[in-house]
Design a protein around this motif. Structure first.
Motif, PDB file in Angstrom:
ATOM      1  N   VAL A 196       9.953  -5.223 -18.820  1.00  0.00           N
ATOM      2  CA  VAL A 196       9.083  -4.050 -18.862  1.00  0.00           C
ATOM      3  C   VAL A 196       9.245  -3.280 -20.170  1.00  0.00           C
ATOM      4  CG1 VAL A 196       8.472  -1.902 -17.665  1.00  0.00           C
ATOM      5  CG2 VAL A 196       9.201  -3.891 -16.357  1.00  0.00           C
ATOM      6  N   ALA A 197      10.440  -3.331 -20.741  1.00  0.00           N
ATOM      7  CA  ALA A 197      10.775  -2.520 -21.918  1.00  0.00           C
ATOM      8  C   ALA A 197       9.844  -2.710 -23.114  1.00  0.00           C
ATOM      9  CB  ALA A 197      12.223  -2.799 -22.338  1.00  0.00           C
ATOM     10  N   PRO A 198       9.232  -3.896 -23.351  1.00  0.00           N
ATOM     11  CA  PRO A 198       8.322  -3.996 -24.507  1.00  0.00           C
ATOM     12  C   PRO A 198       7.164  -3.010 -24.483  1.00  0.00           C
ATOM     13  CG  PRO A 198       8.931  -6.191 -23.772  1.00  0.00           C
ATOM     14  CD  PRO A 198       9.502  -5.236 -22.770  1.00  0.00           C
ATOM     15  N   LEU A 199       6.845  -2.453 -23.312  1.00  0.00           N
ATOM     16  CA  LEU A 199       5.812  -1.422 -23.257  1.00  0.00           C
ATOM     17  C   LEU A 199       6.199  -0.187 -24.062  1.00  0.00           C
ATOM     18  CD1 LEU A 199       4.547  -1.381 -19.554  1.00  0.00           C
ATOM     19  CD2 LEU A 199       3.318  -2.139 -21.585  1.00  0.00           C
ATOM     20  N   ALA A 200       7.494   0.014 -24.274  1.00  0.00           N
ATOM     21  CA  ALA A 200       7.950   1.172 -25.040  1.00  0.00           C
ATOM     22  C   ALA A 200       7.688   1.006 -26.527  1.00  0.00           C
ATOM     23  CB  ALA A 200       9.443   1.403 -24.790  1.00  0.00           C
ATOM     24  N   VAL A 201       7.360  -0.199 -26.951  1.00  0.00           N
ATOM     25  CA  VAL A 201       7.100  -0.459 -28.365  1.00  0.00           C
ATOM     26  C   VAL A 201       5.591  -0.535 -28.569  1.00  0.00           C
ATOM     27  CG1 VAL A 201       7.552  -1.984 -30.317  1.00  0.00           C
ATOM     28  CG2 VAL A 201       9.249  -1.776 -28.476  1.00  0.00           C
ATOM     29  N   PRO A 202       4.979   0.429 -29.264  1.00  0.00           N
ATOM     30  CA  PRO A 202       3.530   0.368 -29.503  1.00  0.00           C
ATOM     31  C   PRO A 202       3.122  -0.949 -30.145  1.00  0.00           C
ATOM     32  CG  PRO A 202       4.401   2.505 -30.153  1.00  0.00           C
ATOM     33  CD  PRO A 202       5.584   1.641 -29.842  1.00  0.00           C
ATOM     34  N   ALA A 203       1.908  -1.384 -29.840  1.00  0.00           N
ATOM     35  CA  ALA A 203       1.443  -2.690 -30.327  1.00  0.00           C
ATOM     36  C   ALA A 203       1.457  -2.769 -31.843  1.00  0.00           C
ATOM     37  CB  ALA A 203       0.036  -2.966 -29.791  1.00  0.00           C
ATOM     38  N   PHE A 204       1.080  -1.679 -32.530  1.00  0.00           N
ATOM     39  CA  PHE A 204       1.048  -1.751 -33.988  1.00  0.00           C
ATOM     40  C   PHE A 204       2.450  -1.742 -34.580  1.00  0.00           C
ATOM     41  CE2 PHE A 204       0.076   2.676 -32.756  1.00  0.00           C
ATOM     42  CZ  PHE A 204       1.159   3.349 -33.305  1.00  0.00           C
ATOM     43  N   ILE A 205       3.451  -1.277 -33.823  1.00  0.00           N
ATOM     44  CA  ILE A 205       4.834  -1.386 -34.292  1.00  0.00           C
ATOM     45  C   ILE A 205       5.335  -2.814 -34.135  1.00  0.00           C
ATOM     46  CG2 ILE A 205       7.212  -0.640 -33.856  1.00  0.00           C
ATOM     47  CD1 ILE A 205       6.187   2.128 -33.330  1.00  0.00           C
ATOM     48  N   PRO A 245      11.286   6.260 -39.140  1.00  0.00           N
ATOM     49  CA  PRO A 245      11.704   7.276 -38.173  1.00  0.00           C
ATOM     50  C   PRO A 245      10.661   7.541 -37.099  1.00  0.00           C
ATOM     51  CG  PRO A 245      12.232   7.982 -40.395  1.00  0.00           C
ATOM     52  CD  PRO A 245      11.384   6.755 -40.520  1.00  0.00           C
ATOM     53  N   TYR A 246       9.387   7.547 -37.476  1.00  0.00           N
ATOM     54  CA  TYR A 246       8.341   7.778 -36.489  1.00  0.00           C
ATOM     55  C   TYR A 246       8.243   6.611 -35.513  1.00  0.00           C
ATOM     56  CZ  TYR A 246       7.018  11.561 -39.596  1.00  0.00           C
ATOM     57  OH  TYR A 246       7.032  12.705 -40.358  1.00  0.00           O
ATOM     58  N   ALA A 247       8.441   5.396 -36.010  1.00  0.00           N
ATOM     59  CA  ALA A 247       8.451   4.242 -35.120  1.00  0.00           C
ATOM     60  C   ALA A 247       9.591   4.347 -34.113  1.00  0.00           C
ATOM     61  CB  ALA A 247       8.585   2.958 -35.936  1.00  0.00           C
ATOM     62  N   LEU A 248      10.771   4.732 -34.596  1.00  0.00           N
ATOM     63  CA  LEU A 248      11.921   4.858 -33.706  1.00  0.00           C
ATOM     64  C   LEU A 248      11.691   5.941 -32.660  1.00  0.00           C
ATOM     65  CD1 LEU A 248      14.840   4.084 -32.993  1.00  0.00           C
ATOM     66  CD2 LEU A 248      15.603   5.808 -34.643  1.00  0.00           C
ATOM     67  N   ILE A 249      11.141   7.078 -33.063  1.00  0.00           N
ATOM     68  CA  ILE A 249      10.923   8.175 -32.122  1.00  0.00           C
ATOM     69  C   ILE A 249       9.857   7.803 -31.103  1.00  0.00           C
ATOM     70  CG2 ILE A 249      10.141  10.564 -31.906  1.00  0.00           C
ATOM     71  CD1 ILE A 249      11.386  11.066 -34.656  1.00  0.00           C
ATOM     72  N   MET A 250       8.801   7.093 -31.530  1.00  0.00           N
ATOM     73  CA  MET A 250       7.789   6.655 -30.572  1.00  0.00           C
ATOM     74  C   MET A 250       8.391   5.726 -29.523  1.00  0.00           C
ATOM     75  SD  MET A 250       4.118   6.084 -32.480  1.00  0.00           S
ATOM     76  CE  MET A 250       4.750   5.389 -34.002  1.00  0.00           C
ATOM     77  N   VAL A 251       9.246   4.824 -29.960  1.00  0.00           N
ATOM     78  CA  VAL A 251       9.897   3.924 -29.011  1.00  0.00           C
ATOM     79  C   VAL A 251      10.815   4.715 -28.085  1.00  0.00           C
ATOM     80  CG1 VAL A 251      11.493   1.997 -28.773  1.00  0.00           C
ATOM     81  CG2 VAL A 251       9.732   1.939 -30.546  1.00  0.00           C
ATOM     82  N   ALA A 252      11.596   5.639 -28.649  1.00  0.00           N
ATOM     83  CA  ALA A 252      12.515   6.441 -27.840  1.00  0.00           C
ATOM     84  C   ALA A 252      11.760   7.316 -26.844  1.00  0.00           C
ATOM     85  CB  ALA A 252      13.391   7.312 -28.742  1.00  0.00           C
TER      86      ALA A 252
END
Length: 526
Positions: A112-121, A500-507
């Motif tokens: 399920v966790a891959p949902l936390a990573v936006p597709a463009f990331i 940093p924005y990628a990391l915060i979006m995932v977090a």
């Protein structure tokens, strides 16, 4: 159980023998129609532009080689990525839910966790590691890794709720394990598979950022290019019209595959838990499969972000910009998720309790807007507000309505699957005990579908967290979300500043993803 367009046959006698009027669809139907009319605004905008430019110009813009090329690209993407997601999700769901796989709970969470990573990331990470990765193969690979959890969640939840007595009966009649799976188990997963596949298919039709990174042209990337680079509104709208036709085809396939079967279980006692199948010598290959999926869908993005953060150092952490972007994102995500879920309740309820031709037309209209790129929805609302509702132009209300329209399919699919497993007999029983129709509905079906509503809100919030084009056009002045900041820096090839924005979006997405995982288990009765 079928119902007419006016009422649902759940009438029950009131105490004392006096019959109680059946639960009418007037208010629920009216709410569903109003939401559908809002969902049709983007389509109306495209039709209005078509009328304005004339039939001759419209046909010239549609019937040209470029449109055929984009159609082939889009269809190949759908026909390759959606079945791949389905096969992978069913296999992973079966292994985590029905076998003695070591660490099954951990592997289920990692699915399920891959949902936390936006597709463009996802695509940002893969292009950073493999710069030459592009084209159809790259699009299918990244799409499957980014979107297979949308199928895994409903399939695993449905699989855990199946009564194994049917499988035992089939086995007793001489069917082998594979025959039991394909003839007994798989048909019962139809609603979950259709709903999840529809979500994946709609996402592929509307996705923009993922395919820009891997340089694969689809209708959506072409539409955005037309609007943003050449400002050719008529050409982009004609492309959007072809995209709507693709959406209709996808909806027709989903409705045909879904059918009208009933999926709720009503009977004495409760369904027992199935006996876990022993993997034996297949344990190691199955563990390697999960490890490979986790490495590709989670390891690559986290490694890439960590590498760019290390390369950028502390100077890429601009805390004033990051704090403002985080606050703006939270307000928009929470507001949009709540509005979309409330708007989805009438349509999801009608879909299960009163299926019919009119209901399916209304439901299809709600799904159709989910296939449109955010830029088309945004331009429709810009035109409407500028011409007729100028005080609402670039306000919080307008951007929240855009989010509601764009992510309504996520909320409807989640609620529909949950309501489908709440037997209508419970509403009848509540009315037999003297409850008013709406009170009976609230105390039974609505409460039982609460996990689906929560899951739908989380899905919508995840979508808003990653949204780009509509936010750029409709958000109030000065709004800068995490996704907009990431896209601005990555567009300048400043991958370190974007990290940093990628990391915060995932977090920020991880708690929502965990909520989805927990609610899917509640929907499965665990």
């Amino acid at each position: 159980m079928q119902a007419s367009a006016d009422s649902i046959p759940i009438a029950a006698p009131a105490p004392g023998g006096r019959p109680r009027a059946p639960l009418r669809l007037s208010w629920i139907g009216l709410a569903a129609v109003l939401v559908t009319l809002l969902a049709l605004i983007p389509l109306g905008f495209i039709l209005w532009v078509t009328v304005q430019i004339g039939w001759e110009t419209a046909t010239a813009l549609v019937f040209r080689p470029r449109v055929g090329e984009l159609l082939v690209n889009t269809m190949l993407l759908e026909f390759l990525a959606v079945p791949a997601c389905a096969v992978l999700s069913v296999a992973l769901a079966w292994l985590t839910g029905r076998t003695d796989l070591p660490g099954a709970r951990i592997w289920a969470w990692l699915c399920v966790a891959p949902l936390a990573v936006p597709a463009f990331i996802h695509s940002y990470a893969w292009v950073s590691i493999v710069p030459g990765l592009n084209g159809l193969g790259a699009g299918v690979l990244v799409s499957v890794l980014a979107y297979f959890p949308f199928l895994y969640l409903p399939v695993s939840a449905a699989l855990r709720r199946l009564d194994p007595a049917l499988e035992d009966a089939a086995a007793a009649l001489g069917h082998g394990p594979w025959s039991v799976f394909f003839r007994v188990v798989l048909p019962q997963l139809r609603l979950a598979l259709c709903g999840g596949a529809l979500l994946v298919g709609l996402h592929l039709l509307a996705e923009y950022g993922l395919f820009v990174f891997v340089r694969f042209d689809t209708f959506t990337t072409a539409i955005v290019d037309q609007f943003q680079s050449t400002f050719n509104g008529p050409a982009a709208n004609m492309l959007a019209g072809v995209l709507i036709a693709c959406c209709f085809a996808l909806l027709a396939l989903e409705m045909l595959a879904r059918g009208d079967e009933r999926y709720a279980r009503v009977g004495s006692g409760v369904a027992r838990h199935p006996v876990k199948a022993r993997l034996g010598r297949a344990t190691l290959p199955c563990l390697l499969l999960f490890a490979l999926v986790a490495a590709l869908s989670l390891g690559v993005p986290f490694y890439t972000v960590a590498r760019w953060l290390w390369a950028g150092g502390w100077q890429v952490w601009r805390m004033d910009e990051i704090g403002a972007a985080l606050g703006h994102t939270a307000v928009l995500a929470l507001g949009g998720a709540l509005l979309a879920t409330l708007a989805a309740i009438p349509m999801a309820w009608l879909s299960i309790r009163a299926p019919g031709r009119l209901q399916r037309i209304l439901e299809g209209c709600n799904y159709m807007v989910g296939a449109l790129p955010g830029v088309v929805v945004a331009l429709a609302l810009v035109t409407l507000t500028v011409r007729y509702l100028l005080p609402l132009y670039q306000t919080l209300a307008t951007i929240l309505v855009a989010y509601m329209l764009m992510f309504l399919p996520r909320a409807i699919v989640s609620l529909r699957a949950s309501i489908a497993q709440a037997p209508v007999e419970l509403e009848q029983a509540a009315m037999n005990l003297g409850r008013r129709p709406l009170n009976a509905l609230w105390s039974t079906t609505i409460r039982l579908s609460a996990p689906g509503a929560t899951a739908g809100m989380a899905l919508v919030a995840l979508g808003i967290l990653n949204e780009l084009t509509a936010t750029q056009m409709l958000a109030p002045g000065g709004t800068r979300t995490l996704a907009l900041a990431f896209w601005a820096y990555s567009g300048e090839i400043d991958y370190a500043a974007a990290a940093p924005y990628a990391l915060i979006m995932v977090a920020a997405s991880l708690p929502l993803t965990w909520l989805l995982y927990v609610q899917s288990k509640k929907m499965a009765g665990q």
